[in-house]
Design an enzyme around this catalytic site. Structure first.
Site, PDB file in Angstrom:
ATOM      1  N   LYS B  76       1.112  -1.127   0.085  1.00 25.70           N
ATOM      2  CA  LYS B  76       0.006  -0.006   0.049  1.00 25.70           C
ATOM      3  C   LYS B  76       0.880   1.322  -0.032  1.00 25.70           C
ATOM      4  O   LYS B  76       1.901   1.051   0.525  1.00 25.70           O
ATOM      5  CB  LYS B  76      -0.866  -0.178   1.367  1.00 25.70           C
ATOM      6  CG  LYS B  76      -1.916   0.975   1.320  1.00 25.70           C
ATOM      7  CD  LYS B  76      -2.723   0.727   2.553  1.00 25.70           C
ATOM      8  CE  LYS B  76      -3.937   2.014   2.600  1.00 25.70           C
ATOM      9  NZ  LYS B  76      -4.520   1.808   3.846  1.00 25.70           N
ATOM     10  N   SER B 151      -9.483   1.543   2.854  1.00 27.36           N
ATOM     11  CA  SER B 151      -8.822   2.705   2.066  1.00 27.36           C
ATOM     12  C   SER B 151      -7.665   1.793   1.296  1.00 27.36           C
ATOM     13  O   SER B 151      -6.961   2.181   0.310  1.00 27.36           O
ATOM     14  CB  SER B 151      -7.954   3.549   2.868  1.00 27.36           C
ATOM     15  OG  SER B 151      -6.990   2.843   3.879  1.00 27.36           O
ATOM     16  N   SER B 175      -9.690  -0.901   6.785  1.00 26.65           N
ATOM     17  CA  SER B 175      -9.195  -0.399   5.453  1.00 26.65           C
ATOM     18  C   SER B 175      -8.583  -1.642   4.909  1.00 26.65           C
ATOM     19  O   SER B 175      -8.159  -1.583   3.491  1.00 26.65           O
ATOM     20  CB  SER B 175      -8.208   0.690   5.711  1.00 26.65           C
ATOM     21  OG  SER B 175      -8.977   1.759   5.778  1.00 26.65           O
TER      22      SER B 175
END
Lengths: 97, 474
Positions: B76, B151, B175
């Protein structure tokens, strides 16, 4: 509670943000909605409850206090938007142009 | 080249000589290029990935490869990797190059994982749809008109579309698990204090945890045992030893499982998802496990508590973006104060600014006790009640998400509606418990969804074993 433009200005200054015109109206509206949303917590009785601050049960892990060079000055300046060979550069601080 | 869904398959073909790490990386690079429309990656690290692949191939021929040899993994865009860019999908960090690696990256590389790139996410990990990225939406590989969740949406989309074998995400309120559910992959949020946060761009430090996103529980276990454990750079880590998770993936004995009636009766929960959870209740009962409904009276207080506390922590964490030391500086700045204000106002997107403002408000003089301190007190109530359930049960079974992946823009008009997407996932972050979403469901609308299992602190091993069992029983 409901906040007003004065509170938005004060909080924006604390957060080092700025909102003008329509953006200020939007953030005021959003903040009032969010505040109303989180005020649901007032329904719960917490008179005898201590705040939960730390999420770990560990006691401090101590280490030797040794000097280490973990990042060079060059690397520290690598991502600065403005710098010279030794320093971060900022606009003049003591007098406005 | 064939598509691999597990490290075991890759390592088998590497062992037989049918495959090399270099060929494997090249095939992933081709797949990434062919799937650019998903916008899952912010940047592909072709050069360093190919260099690492050839290094691992050499180590393999010398019999010295680490246990993650062949694991092609994405990060990420909030996980630092020395010499590589990282920007947490924000304009304020565009162009930033990490000057050190996060502990999780150091540990992955030491076991010969190959890092293939950094994935798109909501700006500063704030969002449930990936629509808050400053660099465009990520499309859900199952339906490109829909969000991947957030996210860590780029990470879960990349795994679901087989652009990498696995990915790391971060989970502050769901997330990892929520986008895992939307994309049909497995995602774990470890116990708070299990995985080092050193080198992770902070959002809310008492909530954030790094976790793996994979197709299989075996791969999840393999990654977790590499990235977990003590690190002198993160004082919140537990000194509890890290078990060999991958060697204990069988459910032993009969378990006690609670399911939260309040969650299943929640307005807005898709009836098919409810039925799916109840189906597992019956299945587990039939196997002799004890599965009982339990009341959790605080469901409607979870998301408000989360927003008070995480925005407060974010307002503090994000004060470091000052336009001076690194990141974006406004061209319109004329003195020090305007350097701060204009750089931050131009650099942060609207959702990040909203959360900084609420967080600053709840911490400000006159409001601290009524909001922030109150939130911390409620957090204790939530933690104690959740702990009480887990004192009596091994696991809590619940949905991951109220529905399946929604269309772009569906929740954009009302921030609070978007926040409620996390209603079933924030409990684990507020209480520090580990929780996993496993891809067991297929909705009649064609989209995947997950179920969620929460466990006792530091009992990821139990959680993974039961997850493997449930995934096999789907």
């Amino acid at each position: 509670m409901k906040i007003d433009h004065t509170t938005v200005d004060h909080v924006a200054h604390l957060a080092r943000l700025e909102f003008d015109g329509a953006a200020k109206d939007r953030i005021l509206n959003d903040m009032n909605n969010m505040i109303a949303f989180v005020e649901k917590l007032n329904e719960l009785d917490t008179a005898n409850t201590e705040p939960l601050i730390y999420m770990t049960d560990e006691t401090d892990h101590l280490r030797e206090d040794e000097v280490k060079q973990e990042i060079t000055q060059k690397d520290a300046l690598l991502n600065a938007p403005k710098h010279d060979s030794d320093y971060f550069k900022v606009p003049r601080v003591v007098e406005k142009k | 080249m064939k598509i691999y869904l597990s490290l075991a398959d890759i390592q088998r073909d590497l062992g037989s000589g049918e495959l090399s790490c270099e060929a494997l990386v090249k095939s992933y690079l081709e797949r990434i290029a062919a799937n650019e429309h998903l916008n899952a990656f912010r940047e592909v690290f072709s050069e360093s990935a190919l260099a690492k692949a050839s290094e691992v191939d050499q180590k393999r021929s010398a019999g010295k490869a680490g246990k993650l040899a062949g694991m092609v993994i994405a990060l990420k865009d909030n996980i630092c990797y020395k010499g590589h860019k990282v920007a947490v999908s924000s304009k304020i960090l565009e162009g930033f190059i990490s000057v050190f690696s996060s502990t999780v990256v150091e540990r992955l590389l030491a076991e010969d994982a190959i890092i293939i790139g950094r994935t798109n996410c909501d700006e500063f990990a704030m969002g449930s749809s990936n629509e808050n990225s400053a660099f465009g939406n990520v499309a859900n590989p199952h339906d490109i008109k829909r969000v991947p969740g957030g996210s860590s949406g780029g990470s879960t989309a990349a795994v679901a579309a087989n652009l990498c074998l696995a990915a790391l995400g971060t989970d502050t309120g769901g997330s990892i698990r929520q986008p895992a559910s939307f994309c049909g992959v497995a995602g774990l949020k470890p116990t708070y204090g299990r995985v080092s946060r050193w080198g992770i761009i902070a959002y809310a430090s008492s909530f954030d945890q790094v976790g793996p996103i994979t197709h299989t529980i075996e791969d999840m276990a393999a990654i977790l045992e590499v990235i977990s454990g003590m690190d002198e750079y993160d004082a919140t880590l537990s000194s509890k030893p890290v078990p060999a998770y991958s060697k204990q993936l069988e459910v032993t004995g009969k378990k006690r499982i609670a399911y939260l009636e309040d969650c299943l009766n929640k307005d807005g929960l898709d009836p098919e998802i409810k039925q799916h959870v109840l189906g597992f209740v019956e299945k587990l009962r039939a196997e002799g496990h004890t599965v009982e409904p339990v009341s959790f009276p605080y469901l409607d207080y979870l998301v408000p508590t989360y927003y008070v506390l995480t925005t407060a922590e974010a307002s503090s964490n994000l004060s470091r973006y000052d336009g001076v030391h690194y990141g974006y500086r406004s061209k319109n700045a004329y003195d020090l104060e305007s350097t701060y204000k204009k750089s931050r106002s131009e650099g942060f997107g609207p959702e990040v600014q909203r959360r900084i403002m609420l967080g600053t408000f709840v911490l400000s003089a006159g409001y601290y006790d009524a909001y922030y301190s109150k939130g911390q007190k409620v957090r204790r109530l939530l933690r104690d009640k959740t702990q009480a359930i887990l004192d009596n049960y091994d696991f809590i079974l619940l949905p991951t998400t109220p529905g399946t992946a929604f269309e772009f823009g569906a929740n954009s008009a009302d921030p609070i509606k978007m926040y409620l997407e996390d209603i079933f996932t924030v409990q684990a972050n507020l209480t520090g418990m580990p929780a996993i979403s496993i891809p067991t469901g297929k909705h009649s609308n064609g989209l995947p969804f997950g179920i969620q299992l929460m466990g006792r602190r530091f009992e990821e091993g139990e959680l993974l074993a039961m997850s493997k069992h449930l995934l096999a029983a789907r």
